[in-house]
Write a protein that holds these residues in place. Structure first.
Motif, PDB file in Angstrom:
ATOM      1  N   TYR A  74       0.844  -1.198   0.000  1.00 12.94           N
ATOM      2  CA  TYR A  74       0.000   0.000   0.000  1.00 12.94           C
ATOM      3  C   TYR A  74       0.880   1.249   0.000  1.00 12.94           C
ATOM      4  N   ALA A  75       0.309   2.375  -0.424  1.00 17.08           N
ATOM      5  CA  ALA A  75       1.043   3.641  -0.376  1.00 17.08           C
ATOM      6  C   ALA A  75       0.119   4.724   0.147  1.00 17.08           C
ATOM      7  N   LEU A  76       0.711   5.713   0.796  1.00 18.00           N
ATOM      8  CA  LEU A  76      -0.068   6.881   1.221  1.00 18.00           C
ATOM      9  C   LEU A  76       0.830   8.106   1.314  1.00 18.00           C
ATOM     10  N   GLY A  77       0.183   9.261   1.391  1.00 17.82           N
ATOM     11  CA  GLY A  77       0.935  10.514   1.518  1.00 17.82           C
ATOM     12  C   GLY A  77       1.524  10.953   0.193  1.00 17.82           C
ATOM     13  N   ASP A  78       2.606  11.702   0.273  1.00 16.78           N
ATOM     14  CA  ASP A  78       3.204  12.289  -0.930  1.00 16.78           C
ATOM     15  C   ASP A  78       3.682  11.241  -1.927  1.00 16.78           C
ATOM     16  N   ALA A  79       3.965  10.025  -1.454  1.00 23.58           N
ATOM     17  CA  ALA A  79       4.592   9.019  -2.316  1.00 23.58           C
ATOM     18  C   ALA A  79       3.720   8.600  -3.498  1.00 23.58           C
ATOM     19  N   THR A  80       2.410   8.782  -3.420  1.00 23.94           N
ATOM     20  CA  THR A  80       1.511   8.250  -4.465  1.00 23.94           C
ATOM     21  C   THR A  80       1.463   9.159  -5.700  1.00 23.94           C
ATOM     22  N   ASP A  81       0.868   8.612  -6.762  1.00 21.55           N
ATOM     23  CA  ASP A  81       0.653   9.439  -7.967  1.00 21.55           C
ATOM     24  C   ASP A  81      -0.798   9.907  -8.052  1.00 21.55           C
ATOM     25  N   LEU A  82      -1.507   9.884  -6.936  1.00 23.62           N
ATOM     26  CA  LEU A  82      -2.936  10.224  -6.962  1.00 23.62           C
ATOM     27  C   LEU A  82      -3.152  11.702  -7.279  1.00 23.62           C
ATOM     28  N   PRO A  83      -4.270  12.022  -7.936  1.00 21.23           N
ATOM     29  CA  PRO A  83      -4.553  13.411  -8.303  1.00 21.23           C
ATOM     30  C   PRO A  83      -5.122  14.202  -7.131  1.00 21.23           C
ATOM     31  N   VAL A  84      -4.428  14.175  -6.005  1.00 19.80           N
ATOM     32  CA  VAL A  84      -4.826  14.966  -4.828  1.00 19.80           C
ATOM     33  C   VAL A  84      -3.586  15.700  -4.333  1.00 19.80           C
ATOM     34  N   SER A  85      -3.793  16.702  -3.464  1.00 19.88           N
ATOM     35  CA  SER A  85      -2.673  17.512  -2.976  1.00 19.88           C
ATOM     36  C   SER A  85      -1.646  16.651  -2.264  1.00 19.88           C
ATOM     37  N   LYS A  86      -0.378  16.983  -2.443  1.00 23.12           N
ATOM     38  CA  LYS A  86       0.672  16.381  -1.621  1.00 23.12           C
ATOM     39  C   LYS A  86       0.674  17.176  -0.324  1.00 23.12           C
ATOM     40  N   ALA A  87      -0.063  16.643   0.649  1.00 24.07           N
ATOM     41  CA  ALA A  87      -0.281  17.370   1.903  1.00 24.07           C
ATOM     42  C   ALA A  87      -0.360  16.379   3.053  1.00 24.07           C
ATOM     43  N   GLY A  88       0.040  16.852   4.228  1.00 20.22           N
ATOM     44  CA  GLY A  88      -0.063  16.013   5.409  1.00 20.22           C
ATOM     45  C   GLY A  88      -1.498  15.568   5.623  1.00 20.22           C
ATOM     46  N   SER A  89      -2.434  16.451   5.300  1.00 22.63           N
ATOM     47  CA  SER A  89      -3.841  16.102   5.555  1.00 22.63           C
ATOM     48  C   SER A  89      -4.286  14.974   4.638  1.00 22.63           C
ATOM     49  N   THR A  90      -3.703  14.884   3.450  1.00 18.08           N
ATOM     50  CA  THR A  90      -4.032  13.777   2.547  1.00 18.08           C
ATOM     51  C   THR A  90      -3.601  12.466   3.217  1.00 18.08           C
ATOM     52  N   ALA A  91      -2.359  12.434   3.707  1.00 21.95           N
ATOM     53  CA  ALA A  91      -1.851  11.240   4.401  1.00 21.95           C
ATOM     54  C   ALA A  91      -2.737  10.916   5.605  1.00 21.95           C
ATOM     55  N   HIS A  92      -3.148  11.961   6.312  1.00 27.64           N
ATOM     56  CA  HIS A  92      -3.989  11.825   7.502  1.00 27.64           C
ATOM     57  C   HIS A  92      -5.311  11.107   7.165  1.00 27.64           C
ATOM     58  N   PHE A  93      -5.941  11.501   6.049  1.00 29.96           N
ATOM     59  CA  PHE A  93      -7.223  10.892   5.693  1.00 29.96           C
ATOM     60  C   PHE A  93      -7.050   9.539   5.000  1.00 29.96           C
ATOM     61  N   GLU A  94      -5.869   9.292   4.441  1.00 33.89           N
ATOM     62  CA  GLU A  94      -5.628   8.000   3.791  1.00 33.89           C
ATOM     63  C   GLU A  94      -5.280   6.904   4.814  1.00 33.89           C
ATOM     64  N   ALA A  95      -4.642   7.316   5.914  1.00 34.29           N
ATOM     65  CA  ALA A  95      -4.107   6.336   6.866  1.00 34.29           C
ATOM     66  C   ALA A  95      -5.160   5.350   7.400  1.00 34.29           C
ATOM     67  N   PRO A  96      -6.376   5.802   7.772  1.00 40.06           N
ATOM     68  CA  PRO A  96      -7.353   4.827   8.293  1.00 40.06           C
ATOM     69  C   PRO A  96      -7.717   3.752   7.272  1.00 40.06           C
ATOM     70  N   ILE A  97      -7.682   4.112   5.985  1.00 39.57           N
ATOM     71  CA  ILE A  97      -8.046   3.119   4.951  1.00 39.57           C
ATOM     72  C   ILE A  97      -6.932   2.068   4.864  1.00 39.57           C
ATOM     73  N   VAL A  98      -5.678   2.538   4.809  1.00 38.85           N
ATOM     74  CA  VAL A  98      -4.553   1.593   4.715  1.00 38.85           C
ATOM     75  C   VAL A  98      -4.512   0.729   5.977  1.00 38.85           C
ATOM     76  N   ALA A  99      -4.684   1.351   7.143  1.00 41.45           N
ATOM     77  CA  ALA A  99      -4.609   0.603   8.406  1.00 41.45           C
ATOM     78  C   ALA A  99      -5.683  -0.481   8.453  1.00 41.45           C
ATOM     79  N   GLU A 100      -6.891  -0.129   8.036  1.00 41.62           N
ATOM     80  CA  GLU A 100      -7.982  -1.113   8.066  1.00 41.62           C
ATOM     81  C   GLU A 100      -7.703  -2.271   7.118  1.00 41.62           C
ATOM     82  N   ARG A 101      -7.204  -1.953   5.926  1.00 40.22           N
ATOM     83  CA  ARG A 101      -6.956  -3.015   4.927  1.00 40.22           C
ATOM     84  C   ARG A 101      -5.810  -3.932   5.366  1.00 40.22           C
ATOM     85  N   VAL A 102      -4.759  -3.312   5.920  1.00 41.04           N
ATOM     86  CA  VAL A 102      -3.611  -4.114   6.366  1.00 41.04           C
ATOM     87  C   VAL A 102      -4.029  -4.987   7.552  1.00 41.04           C
TER      88      VAL A 102
END
Ligand SMILES: Cc1cc2nc3c(=O)[nH]c(=O)nc-3n(C[C@H](O)[C@H](O)[C@H](O)COP(=O)(O)OP(=O)(O)OC[C@H]3O[C@@H](n4cnc5c(N)ncnc54)[C@H](O)[C@@H]3O)c2cc1C
Length: 399
Positions: free
Chosen positions: A300-328
């Motif tokens: 899985y990837a989250l935060g600035d490392a991805t190529d997603l069309p969203v801002s490279k921002a701490g808040s992006t990582a913040h909102f992505e983390a629960p999804i990655v954590a749940e899946r892992v």
């Protein structure tokens, strides 16, 4: 034993490791699961504070803390550089020569700035993307006595899209307060055909630039610097003379991702926009539809490392983390991910300074563009509060 490895101990890596450790408390206690963070430095930096060093409101020592103190006591920390990820063998190789095997891997290596890609950047341009660069910019502003300030961007994407506009607004306000504004011409060079990538934010920012007398030039990404004539040259070959040049440096993803064949030359990891699983690099000529591009089921990837069309921002990582954590956690526990945190919606939230103690808020997702409220003091105070409370909230998963 199920091994979860998180690569990178920044905003995304720290938060996701803490959330996973909470979900796996029982198997960790029973010795059947382990969570390990690998980080190059073992120090966690609060990067949004860098801009405030440049503005004279923050000190570098307030912006760094030991990573260990931010991690749940059930998370192991390895301080080393990952030099290769072997997705076939499910292992991460470190500079020490150690190979860390994983069952689930989360990549949160952030972005890296590459100012050296623009010749003379180091000698001529100022930026605010490291604590040191921000302190140098502060010193330059302190001795600035009027002239031409050019603020520009050397390539998209870059961290915190609002930051260069915020700096333009904050510098303008400072010079006005210091009585230097009528002796200073400020030009903001946007690399695209409007002031900001998202139209609604551009519509909000453009009149503010005009009201503050900041000249806006479009399609003006900074491509070269001529140090002898002191001009910034855009990719459209326009020249902008400067006395003080402030440039967002070019950004790339981590070298280890390129070297491991997981990311193309840009370094941004191909990532599924909803599951955040890392995808194989699609061959441009292959004509394979995105949904048919193979996913690494356990990476899985989250935060600035991805190529997603969203801002490279701490808040992006913040909102992505629960999804990655749940899946892992679901994969480790052998169950299906719970629907509540099963899919990332593209959610981002950023405060946006406009100067004179005022700010606004950008809140959006894949389907809903931001509708920034009228700038006011409350949003500026929101950003101040967020910056002050960061160490106790985001990385520890408390908001
Ligand atoms: C001036 C500035 C202002 C900003 N303002 C805001 C703002 O207002 N709001 C906002 O939401 N965001 C803001 N940001 C952006 C925000 O800081 C980043 O988007 C965020 O830190 C990204 O989190 P991340 O976990 O992806 O990466 P990072 O936090 O950068 O962490 C990456 C980690 O990976 C580690 N790493 C990298 N490569 C390796 C390797 N090979 N081996 C081991 N470890 C490795 C690094 O050491 C680092 O600790 C700002 C950034 C800057 C620079």
């Amino acid at each position: 034993m199920q091994r979860v490895v998180v690569l990178g101990g920044g905003v995304g890596g720290t938060l996701v490791a803490n959330l996973i450790a909470r979900k796996l408390r029982k198997p960790i206690a029973a010795g059947t699961a382990a969570v390990t963070v690998i980080d190059s430095t073992g120090r966690h930096a609060y990067q949004p504070g860098y801009m405030y060093i440049a503005m004279g409101h923050e000190r570098p020592e307030h912006l760094v803390r030991p990573e260990k103190g931010l991690l749940d006591h059930n998370v192991n920390l390895v301080v080393d550089d990952a030099v290769r990820i072997d997705a076939e063998a499910r292992a991460v190789e470190l500079t020490s020569g150690e190979r860390l095997r994983y069952d689930q891997l989360v990549i949160a290596t952030g972005s890296r700035i590459v100012p050296e890609e623009i010749e003379h950047f180091g000698d001529e341009a100022h930026d605010f993307y490291t604590a040191e660069a921000s302190a140098r910019l502060r010193a330059a502003l302190d001795t600035f006595a009027g002239g031409r300030i050019v603020i520009g961007i050397a390539g998209i994407p870059y961290k915190c899209p609002p930051a260069p506009l915020e700096v333009a607004f904050l510098v303008e306000a400072e010079l006005r307060a210091r009585g230097l504004r009528d002796r200073t011409e400020i030009t903001f060079l946007s690399p695209i055909n409007r002031a900001f990538t998202i139209e609604s934010v551009s519509d909000m920012a453009t009149p503010i630039l005009a009201a503050k007398g900041i000249r806006l030039e479009l399609l003006a990404g900074i491509a070269r610097i001529d140090p002898d004539r002191k001009v910034a040259i855009t990719d459209a070959f326009e020249e902008h003379p400067y006395d003080l040049l402030i440039v967002v440096p070019p950004h790339k993803g981590a070298q280890v991702l390129i070297d491991s064949g997981l990311a193309p030359k840009s370094g941004w990891l191909p990532t599924d926009r909803h599951t955040l699983q890392v995808k194989a690099i699609a061959k441009p000529a292959s004509g394979v539809a995105d949904r048919d591009v193979p996913r690494h089921s356990n990476v899985y990837a989250l935060g600035d490392a991805t190529d997603l069309p969203v801002s490279k921002a701490g808040s992006t990582a913040h909102f992505e983390a629960p999804i990655v954590a749940e899946r892992v956690a679901a994969a480790v526990l052998g169950r299906a991910p719970r629907a509540k945190h099963g899919s990332y919606s593209g959610r981002v939230m950023c405060f946006f300074e406009v100067g004179d103690g005022k700010g606004t808020l950008l809140r959006f997702d894949y389907d809903h563009p931001p509708r920034p409220p009228k700038p006011g003091h409350l949003w500026h105070l929101g950003k101040v509060m967020f910056n002050r409370t960061y160490w106790h909230t985001v990385p520890r998963g408390r908001i």
